[in-house]
Write an enzyme that holds these catalytic residues in place. Sequence first.
Site, PDB file in Angstrom:
ATOM      1  CG  HIS A 196       3.235  -0.056  -2.528  1.00  0.00           C
ATOM      2  ND1 HIS A 196       3.424   0.244  -1.142  1.00  0.00           N
ATOM      3  CD2 HIS A 196       3.611  -1.093  -2.835  1.00  0.00           C
ATOM      4  CE1 HIS A 196       3.905  -0.796  -0.628  1.00  0.00           C
ATOM      5  NE2 HIS A 196       4.048  -1.631  -1.589  1.00  0.00           N
TER       6      HIS A 196
ATOM      7  CE1 TYR B 271      -3.476   3.561  -5.000  1.00  0.00           C
ATOM      8  CE2 TYR B 271      -2.817   1.780  -6.115  1.00  0.00           C
ATOM      9  CZ  TYR B 271      -2.506   2.724  -5.571  1.00  0.00           C
ATOM     10  OH  TYR B 271      -1.370   2.910  -5.323  1.00  0.00           O
TER      11      TYR B 271
ATOM     12  NE  ARG C  55       2.062   5.466  -2.646  1.00  0.00           N
ATOM     13  CZ  ARG C  55       0.639   4.214  -2.425  1.00  0.00           C
ATOM     14  NH1 ARG C  55       0.598   3.596  -1.784  1.00  0.00           N
ATOM     15  NH2 ARG C  55       0.140   4.330  -3.920  1.00  0.00           N
TER      16      ARG C  55
END
Lengths: 352, 326
Positions: free
Chosen positions: A258, A267, A254
């Site tokens: 998100h 993160y 990705r």
Amino acid sequence: MRFTGALTSPRMRQILTPSGALVDEAPMDDALASRLYRAMVFARTYDRKSMALQKQGRLATYAPFEGQEAAQAGSAAALEVDDWMVGTYRDAAAMWMQAYPMELLFAGRTGHEHGGRVPEHVNVLPPSITVGGHMVHAVGLAWAERLQGSSRIALTYFGDGATSEGDFHEAMNMAAVQKVGTVFVCQNNGWAISLPTAEQTATETIAEKAIAYGMPGVRVDGNDVFAVYAATREAVGRARSGEGPTLIEAVTYRMGPHTTADDPGRYRSEADREEWVRRDPIERLRVYLSERGRWDEDWQMRIEEQASSEVERAIVLAESLRAPEPEEMFGAMFAEIPPHLAEQLAEAKAAP
Amino acid sequence: MTTTIAQALNRALDDALAADDRVIVMGEDVGRTGGVFRITDGLRDRHGGDRVVDTPVAESGIAGVGFGMAVAGMRPVIEMQFMGFSYPAFDQIINHVARIRNRSRHRFSAPMVIRIPYGGGIGAAEHHSESAEAIYVHTPGLKVVAPSRPSDAYGLMRSAIDDPDPVVVLEPIRLYRAVKEELADEPEFVNIGIASVENEGRDLSLISYGAMMKECREAVKRLTDDGISTELIDLRTLTPLDTEAVLSSVRKTSRAVLVSEAPRTAGFMSEVSALISERAIFSLSAPVRRVTGWDTVFPLKRSEHLYLPSTDRIVAAARSTVEESV
């Protein structure tokens, strides 16, 4: 945390390398490869435009799929036009390829339920918003088709995170026990919001989970549209001929957050992302087509213009949908509006 | 033929399977054993294992697969073995089954029946006696019915299977074989959304549904002997509720006692009580009373009698209501 180990797994099937070289026989002719290239360009245009529109406040929260175009286009291309597709909020490219109108994809993201009302001939469910609950639907859909003597099958998309949900287990198990014609496509993009796959599961791969259910599990380079297409075509063939379900793990990444509400900087590192830029699904197909004399700058410009104007047409249509009336909210709960909803509708309309 | 609720439900499923190729019965142990309550007894032999399907033990999966089947044109009738076992299927029922018509603006729908044996009184193990109908009633997009006699069990089940939207059928476990009735050779369908006035009366409206109707019927006899003319209403459908049946009765009798074995707080009878206070309060001559289960975990066998509303509790509540009247 780096997500690289999976890519070196010997079990991962690859046909087109990141540099655009074939390491196995191409599973499609140049015409289809060109069509998929064009579809991926459209998909990326849609995706980037959606991100921009969200920033302008014209779309609600958006979940981008940049980097996953091949995983979606390659698998969707292996379906017949009337096969069922059950995907998630990150699968707009696949849904669009299965004839979900782009304006309805946008409509949903502008916050209009009309976005879920696909035309009669389109067998794509509106995107699932909860994680993991929709995979069992694809089992029921394919099972019902078999009971009705149809050869339609169902394909469902989900992410690495969804494989931790209980319904993943229930779907895989029931599909395998009943030999239902369902194709499970996991787009393992490395991250479930902030959780890396290594903390999602203790198995080295997602694909190997299929063994426990008694179905084949295959692992492919999800950024290689040829490998994804070949694996899905095989799984679709098995499903259609009554041999039962297959789990496909498409290893991808990705590239974006998100959703537009997420900050991946919290993160994961930019270095990870850079590595995946090199493995871009569109660029490697461009190199391949170019070497076969099927790509040039003119064509690139032409399809980019077509993509932009299609995306523009779709967003204009979506935004020009008239504002929803209370009748639509109350009138779509049941086939016929029951008395208590009719009363509440009157109350809503009379409300100051 | 004298028929129990269990037999009436069996016959409804049998007739529906025979009448409509789209009907499929699915659940845990519904095939070979005929279900733990034998409601589906013999159906697999008559209609085959493809249409009466023994599934893996997976309530969420059963509901979700049923959902997919319904969307693709079938009419699945799924069984949740006990209400307590329907909780793992909440996500499917609430997030998917109840919503697909709205989220696709009528393009897709989930015409399916969710059969849930519910209620206590048979000394069952923990989790086998729940009465959580309020959760289903509170979920927009579901219809919920709760028959209390064989003719309604048959007729509501047939209507539920034919309904274009999902219907939860609450089957009263302790009445499965405790209520008998003559069933016609060709029993009639019973419309969803219509209550039944079982006994007409002038002094008090006793309103209930499902399993508690047995005690309510006994209470009516005793109250009548006491000279309290009691109107007994079996709601039969919890949603969409037959509000007119409730209101016209209460306006006539001016008193209402509402009976349900579910926990009291935010139970279904709270809704009926609110309805009466919003629309019929000036007709009342006494406060509305609820006779319900308690806000406790449903107890094990040796304490069930402490929990379930008894005929005595219902009669006492009715008498107090009449005595307290202004």
